[in-house]
Design a protein around this motif. Sequence first.
Motif, PDB file in Angstrom:
ATOM      1  N   VAL A 246      -2.450  -4.319   7.993  1.00 18.10           N
ATOM      2  CA  VAL A 246      -1.082  -3.958   7.901  1.00 18.10           C
ATOM      3  C   VAL A 246       0.057  -5.094   7.777  1.00 18.10           C
ATOM      4  N   GLU A 247       0.671  -4.906   6.949  1.00 16.74           N
ATOM      5  CA  GLU A 247       1.658  -6.217   6.553  1.00 16.74           C
ATOM      6  C   GLU A 247       3.300  -5.853   7.030  1.00 16.74           C
ATOM      7  N   SER A 248       3.536  -4.715   7.608  1.00 21.14           N
ATOM      8  CA  SER A 248       4.934  -4.728   8.124  1.00 21.14           C
ATOM      9  C   SER A 248       4.976  -3.666   9.302  1.00 21.14           C
ATOM     10  N   ARG A 249       6.074  -3.617   9.825  1.00 20.43           N
ATOM     11  CA  ARG A 249       6.614  -2.428  10.485  1.00 20.43           C
ATOM     12  C   ARG A 249       6.604  -1.164  10.023  1.00 20.43           C
ATOM     13  N   GLU A 250       6.962  -1.170   8.656  1.00 20.76           N
ATOM     14  CA  GLU A 250       7.224   0.136   8.071  1.00 20.76           C
ATOM     15  C   GLU A 250       5.968   0.691   7.331  1.00 20.76           C
TER      16      GLU A 250
ATOM     17  N   ALA B 128       3.448  -4.744  19.786  1.00 18.70           N
ATOM     18  CA  ALA B 128       3.655  -3.634  20.708  1.00 18.70           C
ATOM     19  C   ALA B 128       3.890  -2.167  20.024  1.00 18.70           C
ATOM     20  N   TYR B 129       4.676  -2.402  19.205  1.00 18.14           N
ATOM     21  CA  TYR B 129       5.034  -1.079  18.175  1.00 18.14           C
ATOM     22  C   TYR B 129       3.754  -0.288  17.716  1.00 18.14           C
ATOM     23  N   ALA B 130       2.730  -1.264  17.126  1.00 17.82           N
ATOM     24  CA  ALA B 130       1.615  -0.728  16.626  1.00 17.82           C
ATOM     25  C   ALA B 130       1.040  -0.011  17.638  1.00 17.82           C
ATOM     26  N   ALA B 131       1.027  -0.668  18.904  1.00 13.44           N
ATOM     27  CA  ALA B 131       0.230   0.040  20.193  1.00 13.44           C
ATOM     28  C   ALA B 131       0.737   1.338  20.446  1.00 13.44           C
ATOM     29  N   SER B 132       1.837   1.262  20.122  1.00 13.65           N
ATOM     30  CA  SER B 132       2.996   2.548  20.731  1.00 13.65           C
ATOM     31  C   SER B 132       2.598   3.754  19.763  1.00 13.65           C
TER      32      SER B 132
ATOM     33  N   LEU C 161       3.047   0.573   9.007  1.00 13.87           N
ATOM     34  CA  LEU C 161       2.837   0.815  10.403  1.00 13.87           C
ATOM     35  C   LEU C 161       3.238   2.358  10.620  1.00 13.87           C
ATOM     36  N   ALA C 162       4.414   2.720  10.367  1.00 13.16           N
ATOM     37  CA  ALA C 162       5.015   3.971  10.484  1.00 13.16           C
ATOM     38  C   ALA C 162       4.342   4.980   9.477  1.00 13.16           C
ATOM     39  N   MET C 163       4.168   4.430   8.253  1.00 13.04           N
ATOM     40  CA  MET C 163       3.382   5.202   7.026  1.00 13.04           C
ATOM     41  C   MET C 163       2.004   5.585   7.692  1.00 13.04           C
ATOM     42  N   LEU C 164       1.255   4.541   8.057  1.00 14.27           N
ATOM     43  CA  LEU C 164      -0.011   4.797   8.550  1.00 14.27           C
ATOM     44  C   LEU C 164      -0.137   5.760   9.744  1.00 14.27           C
ATOM     45  N   SER C 165       0.820   5.521  10.760  1.00 17.13           N
ATOM     46  CA  SER C 165       0.552   6.503  11.781  1.00 17.13           C
ATOM     47  C   SER C 165       0.814   8.111  11.290  1.00 17.13           C
TER      48      SER C 165
ATOM     49  N   LYS D 299       0.903  -1.213  -0.059  1.00 19.75           N
ATOM     50  CA  LYS D 299       0.139   0.044  -0.065  1.00 19.75           C
ATOM     51  C   LYS D 299       0.928   1.276   0.082  1.00 19.75           C
ATOM     52  N   SER D 300       0.715   2.201  -0.933  1.00 17.62           N
ATOM     53  CA  SER D 300       1.368   3.323  -0.856  1.00 17.62           C
ATOM     54  C   SER D 300       0.753   4.455   0.008  1.00 17.62           C
ATOM     55  N   ALA D 301       1.544   5.387   0.437  1.00 13.65           N
ATOM     56  CA  ALA D 301       1.038   6.471   0.971  1.00 13.65           C
ATOM     57  C   ALA D 301      -0.317   6.937   0.427  1.00 13.65           C
ATOM     58  N   ARG D 302      -0.310   7.096  -0.869  1.00  9.83           N
ATOM     59  CA  ARG D 302      -1.540   7.622  -1.375  1.00  9.83           C
ATOM     60  C   ARG D 302      -2.892   6.530  -1.224  1.00  9.83           C
ATOM     61  N   ASP D 303      -2.451   5.236  -1.258  1.00  7.55           N
ATOM     62  CA  ASP D 303      -3.404   4.424  -0.858  1.00  7.55           C
ATOM     63  C   ASP D 303      -4.057   4.604   0.397  1.00  7.55           C
ATOM     64  N   LEU D 304      -3.073   4.512   1.395  1.00  9.48           N
ATOM     65  CA  LEU D 304      -3.418   4.600   2.700  1.00  9.48           C
ATOM     66  C   LEU D 304      -4.091   6.025   3.069  1.00  9.48           C
ATOM     67  N   ARG D 305      -3.945   7.257   2.516  1.00  8.89           N
ATOM     68  CA  ARG D 305      -4.767   8.441   2.825  1.00  8.89           C
ATOM     69  C   ARG D 305      -6.196   8.221   2.399  1.00  8.89           C
ATOM     70  N   HIS D 306      -6.255   7.704   1.214  1.00  7.73           N
ATOM     71  CA  HIS D 306      -7.584   7.209   0.396  1.00  7.73           C
ATOM     72  C   HIS D 306      -8.239   6.353   1.486  1.00  7.73           C
ATOM     73  N   ALA D 307      -7.723   5.287   2.191  1.00 12.42           N
ATOM     74  CA  ALA D 307      -8.467   4.541   2.979  1.00 12.42           C
ATOM     75  C   ALA D 307      -8.755   5.288   4.047  1.00 12.42           C
ATOM     76  N   VAL D 308      -7.812   6.190   4.711  1.00 11.10           N
ATOM     77  CA  VAL D 308      -8.157   6.943   6.073  1.00 11.10           C
ATOM     78  C   VAL D 308      -9.306   7.913   5.695  1.00 11.10           C
ATOM     79  N   SER D 309      -9.367   8.664   4.414  1.00 11.79           N
ATOM     80  CA  SER D 309     -10.348   9.643   4.427  1.00 11.79           C
ATOM     81  C   SER D 309     -11.626   8.935   4.108  1.00 11.79           C
ATOM     82  N   GLU D 310     -11.703   7.620   3.555  1.00 17.02           N
ATOM     83  CA  GLU D 310     -12.971   6.988   3.376  1.00 17.02           C
ATOM     84  C   GLU D 310     -13.432   6.529   4.780  1.00 17.02           C
ATOM     85  N   GLY D 311     -12.605   6.165   5.953  1.00 17.52           N
ATOM     86  CA  GLY D 311     -13.121   5.708   6.990  1.00 17.52           C
ATOM     87  C   GLY D 311     -13.441   4.311   6.839  1.00 17.52           C
ATOM     88  N   ILE D 312     -12.691   3.555   6.298  1.00 17.18           N
ATOM     89  CA  ILE D 312     -13.036   2.120   6.040  1.00 17.18           C
ATOM     90  C   ILE D 312     -13.123   1.350   7.460  1.00 17.18           C
ATOM     91  N   GLY D 313     -13.315   0.182   7.274  1.00 17.83           N
ATOM     92  CA  GLY D 313     -13.407  -0.506   8.651  1.00 17.83           C
ATOM     93  C   GLY D 313     -12.179  -1.047   9.133  1.00 17.83           C
TER      94      GLY D 313
END
Length: 452
Positions: free
Chosen positions: A149-153, A208-212, A155-159, A131-145
């Motif tokens: 997430v498939e990696s630590r990296e 644990a990283y995701a929760a932080s 998670l950082a992008m999404l946060s 998922k690219s940053a553009r993909d994640l912005r799209h998903a967040v803006s839509e408010g999907i359910g």
Amino acid sequence: MADFSGPTPGAEPDAAALIAARPHLNMDPAQGLMLEGVALVDIAAALGSPTWVYGAGTIRARFRQLRAALADVGLGATQIHYAVKANDHLAILALLAAEGAGADVVSGGELARARHAGIAAGHIVYSGVGKSARDLRHAVSEGIGQINVESREELAMLSAIAEPAGRPVDLVLRVNPDVDAETHAKITTGLAENKFGIAWDEVESVYAYAASLPGLNPLGLAMHIGSQIVSVGPFDAAFARMADMVFRLRAAGHTVARLDCGGGIGISYEAGQGISVADYATVMARHLGALGLQLMMEPGRWLVGPAGVLLSSVVLAKKTGNGSFLVLDAAMNDLVRPAMYDAWHGIVPVAAADVAAPAVPVDVVGPVCETGDTFARGRLLPPLAPDALVAILDAGAYGAVMSSTYNARPLAAAALVDGNRWAAITPRQEVSALWSREVIPAWLAIADETGA
């Protein structure tokens, strides 16, 4: 792996056995092969060939069968998110949405399709390893359910996207359980060497990283070990491992409220029945039913694969010194699975008279300039004259959605059958549409028909 290797050439099930194993098909002595209540010859007469044909009633019945199997083992609250990648036609999405299905998407385009088809944002799960940053912005803006997430990296992008948006994102971590799905190497996704998911021994630290991280709300886990899995054994092993990880994460003080079981339930491309969804549900309940989880699943092929056929016409029968070929007007650009995976599909003549004729071995091929443009080798079929129709079975999943315009071949038409009625749902692509998006730079002169 009967989907790929198939039976021994010359020993495959005949047309009668293939049809008998598919309740939505029957051979009428006068009208020929019927899908639900519609004669396929009538669709071919109206739309030509090649043409995809899907059975709406068949898809509904399979969705309800899966829902009932889950309810019978106490898992009736399981959320079913249809895997859009299997067949993303708007009509299919709308049909399943009306049955109560959500969507599992793997791209921004699939997300947009699902929303356009009427699937609520809150009923959409976003999967995928890249998922690219553009993909994640799209998903967040839509408010999907949910985002899987498939990696630590990731998670950082999404946060970094979720925190300034002021919209906490519900997510689960896709775990790679290192379980052999016993399917084709190109569609296994749950082995340690595959690109998908978070390595088993890293799940606890990544959780644990995701929760932080700010803006993120980790709620559980997801898995998907592969596609076209034809026994419950791999699911049994994977569900057991996932249950163990739930216990371990909870023991470490983490909230684990959801488990997305993924998809992968296989079908029979021959004359069998594929996995029993009752057996699948039983295994799911045995390992996960008592854990107090919101369970989810992402079926695709199992719902729509058997419900579709690819209608094709015979171009010619060709004999050479080394064999016999039946050349169809459908090709690998329409249905790529045989070329890509050596996948086996049943091929049935549409006319009842053709089915009754003695069969001989023949290689069934398309007109594309590739030796790989072959649907079957040594297949037992009756002699078929030019323009005779055949139906390539179980083409409802990973068929039209993987089509291309290779060799400048327009995309095929599509129709939806619903009981005794049918409608065209995709017109045949016009040849001029093949270059409608292309631009010739102004400095390149184009000669007119006279060559001037």
